[in-house]
Motif scaffolding. Structure first.
Motif, mmCIF file in Angstrom:
data_model
loop_
_atom_site.group_PDB
_atom_site.id
_atom_site.type_symbol
_atom_site.label_atom_id
_atom_site.label_comp_id
_atom_site.label_asym_id
_atom_site.label_seq_id
_atom_site.Cartn_x
_atom_site.Cartn_y
_atom_site.Cartn_z
ATOM 1 N N GLY A 29 -43.592 -12.999 19.931
ATOM 2 C CA GLY A 29 -42.834 -12.138 20.838
ATOM 3 C C GLY A 29 -43.648 -11.753 22.051
ATOM 4 N N ARG A 30 -43.087 -10.874 22.862
ATOM 5 C CA ARG A 30 -43.736 -10.405 24.094
ATOM 6 C C ARG A 30 -44.255 -8.984 23.878
ATOM 7 N N TYR A 31 -45.438 -8.731 24.436
ATOM 8 C CA TYR A 31 -46.086 -7.430 24.299
ATOM 9 C C TYR A 31 -46.618 -6.982 25.652
ATOM 10 N N LYS A 32 -46.621 -5.698 25.840
ATOM 11 C CA LYS A 32 -47.302 -5.096 26.983
ATOM 12 C C LYS A 32 -48.432 -4.251 26.423
ATOM 13 N N ARG A 47 -47.868 -12.888 25.400
ATOM 14 C CA ARG A 47 -46.716 -13.542 24.775
ATOM 15 C C ARG A 47 -47.232 -14.439 23.662
ATOM 16 N N VAL A 48 -46.937 -14.072 22.425
ATOM 17 C CA VAL A 48 -47.312 -14.885 21.275
ATOM 18 C C VAL A 48 -46.202 -15.907 21.084
ATOM 19 N N LEU A 49 -46.546 -17.191 21.261
ATOM 20 C CA LEU A 49 -45.555 -18.262 21.256
ATOM 21 C C LEU A 49 -45.191 -18.735 19.858
ATOM 22 N N TYR A 141 -53.182 0.659 24.118
ATOM 23 C CA TYR A 141 -51.810 0.931 23.698
ATOM 24 C C TYR A 141 -51.014 -0.370 23.806
ATOM 25 N N VAL A 142 -50.371 -0.794 22.720
ATOM 26 C CA VAL A 142 -49.608 -2.039 22.671
ATOM 27 C C VAL A 142 -48.192 -1.736 22.220
ATOM 28 N N LYS A 143 -47.229 -2.381 22.908
ATOM 29 C CA LYS A 143 -45.815 -2.208 22.528
ATOM 30 C C LYS A 143 -45.117 -3.550 22.627
ATOM 31 N N LYS A 144 -44.386 -3.895 21.565
ATOM 32 C CA LYS A 144 -43.604 -5.129 21.581
ATOM 33 C C LYS A 144 -42.375 -4.909 22.446
ATOM 34 N N GLN A 145 -42.061 -5.884 23.256
ATOM 35 C CA GLN A 145 -40.919 -5.790 24.180
ATOM 36 C C GLN A 145 -39.660 -6.341 23.572
#
Length: 145
Positions: A29-32, A47-49, A141-145
């Protein structure tokens, strides 16, 4: 009393369903990510593919972005010490290069500690180490989008 015990047993048995362990498959998924180093804030899009590949890009508060870099990772089990003893943790170990200089490899580790998939979806703090800042442990700080 029997109904109370049965209810408590069902709640405790289903508690593991509330906390999904991080795996390579559910990490996709995508993370910020956001971290502060001194007086500067760094923003990263990750972005983990799939179960081994990712893309990473630095972003700026004004909307500019650096080039998209790519690399591979593994998700390792690791141990760390706390004041309460030794705990198991998941660590994302990534290596990447950028198109402008494929000979330069950067490494970074994300120590998730005891975080779950649900924590990433809500947003959580993790510890990051990187070859770009040797010897530093960055609270990120990490958040999945």
């Amino acid at each position: 009393m029997g109904k109370l015990l049965l209810s408590m047993s069902l709640v405790l048995a289903s508690a593991s369903a509330w906390a999904t362990e991080i795996t390579p498959e559910n990490l996709v998924g995508r993370y910020k990510a956001e971290t502060r180093v001194g007086f500067q804030t760094y923003y990263v899009h990750l972005r983990v593919l799939d179960a081994k590949d990712f893309e990473i890009q630095r972003a700026y508060s004004d909307g500019r972005k650096d080039e998209m870099c790519n690399g591979s990772y593994n998700l390792a089990n690791s141990l760390y010490r706390t004041e309460n003893g030794v705990m198991a943790a998941k660590t994302f170990r990534g290596t990447f290069t950028c198109p402008s200089d494929r000979s330069r490899k950067l490494n970074f580790n994300i120590n998730f500690g005891n975080k779950t998939v649900e924590d990433l979806e809500k947003g959580t703090s993790v510890t990051v180490t990187t070859s770009a800042a040797p010897g530093m442990r960055l609270s990120t700080y990490v958040k999945k989008q």
